[in-house]
Design an enzyme around this catalytic site. Structure first.
Site, PDB file in Angstrom:
ATOM      1  N   LYS A 152       0.834  -1.200   0.000  1.00 32.73           N
ATOM      2  CA  LYS A 152       0.000   0.000   0.000  1.00 32.73           C
ATOM      3  C   LYS A 152       0.875   1.258   0.000  1.00 32.73           C
ATOM      4  O   LYS A 152       0.634   2.194  -0.770  1.00 32.73           O
ATOM      5  CB  LYS A 152      -0.913   0.018   1.223  1.00 32.73           C
ATOM      6  N   ASP A 170      -6.396   1.399   1.266  1.00 32.45           N
ATOM      7  CA  ASP A 170      -6.357   1.612   2.712  1.00 32.45           C
ATOM      8  C   ASP A 170      -7.692   1.171   3.300  1.00 32.45           C
ATOM      9  O   ASP A 170      -8.504   0.523   2.621  1.00 32.45           O
ATOM     10  CB  ASP A 170      -6.062   3.082   3.019  1.00 32.45           C
TER      11      ASP A 170
END
Length: 257
Positions: A152, A170
């Site tokens: 991420k 997220d």
């Protein structure tokens, strides 16, 4: 002659693999929306926020990388408060390394897990100097080799610093992907793959910012504010409370919240 008491073999018990019973493959969940509906969703997001910006403050690719590493299990506002003074004195890997772990900790001790994050920031600064000449690499595989940098984080840096059309999943995007049925998945990787599969290429550059901001300020975790939603008429979320879309007007940066 067959023994009448002998139990018949099931196909799965046959030795001939070609005749063996195959287990059914798990069904991959797909979006609840048609291609035209997905296109309209992101067209509206683009009209609402033509140039969306990430909310982590930074001055270059290195400070962006550090800010994203520090933001794990912390709010962007909290990270920004801590890094404003930090980045004034340490905006390169060399300066960060010279600052040292102890002094770095003094700057970020208001951020959750600050001790471990300080170790990672110093370690990734060392790695950048040693392996990349002090520059942040624009490659996901290379980024994820750095201490404290996962997929991420790498996707955020690639998108914001290098302009690559990545999807950084997220908590907001994971919730949106599943709640709306845009990209159902049990893991961030599944949601990422689903979104990349359905989002039109012309919208991929800013798609993750649009989804994050929509999840942060409109489609909130505890109680979605459907009356503020510009895609309320398209949305297929089970908990939707309104089907009339909010006016589609461009939002100013200070009106995002």
């Amino acid at each position: 002659m067959k023994n009448p008491k002998q139990k018949a073999r099931l196909p799965s018990e046959l030795r001939d693999g070609s005749n063996a019973m195959r287990r059914p493959r798990p069904v991959r969940p797909y979006a609840l929306y048609t291609a035209s509906e997905v296109h309209e969703i992101f067209r509206r997001f683009a009209m609402q926020r033509p140039e969306p910006k990430g909310e982590l403050e930074h001055v270059n690719a290195f400070t962006l990388l550090v800010a994203v590493v520090l933001s794990a299990q912390a709010t962007d506002a909290g990270v920004n408060k801590a890094t404003r003074a930090l980045f004034e004195v340490a905006d390169t890997p060399q300066k960060m390394l010279a600052l040292g772990e102890a002094k770095l900790g003094d700057y970020i001790r208001t951020i959750g897990l600050w001790r471990n994050k300080a170790k990672n920031v110093i370690a990734l600064s060392e790695a950048l100097i040693r392996d990349y000449g002090g520059e942040v690499p624009g490659d996901r595989d290379e980024l994820t080799k750095l201490p404290g940098v996962g997929r991420k984080t790498a996707n955020v840096v690639l998108n914001m610093a290098f302009g690559q059309p990545t999807m950084a999943v997220d908590t907001h995007i994971f919730r949106i992907g599943n709640r709306l049925g845009l990209a159902p998945g049990k893991t961030p990787e599944e949601v990422e793959a689903g979104l990349i599969r359905i989002i039109p290429p012309e919208y991929m550059r800013h798609a993750h910012h649009w989804l994050i901001l929509h999840g942060r300020y409109v489609c909130k975790a505890r109680k979605p504010e459907c009356e503020r939603c510009v895609i309320a008429d398209i949305c297929k979320a089970a908990e939707k409370t309104n089907s009339i879309p909010a006016p589609l007007v461009e939002l100013k940066a200070d009106a995002f919240a």
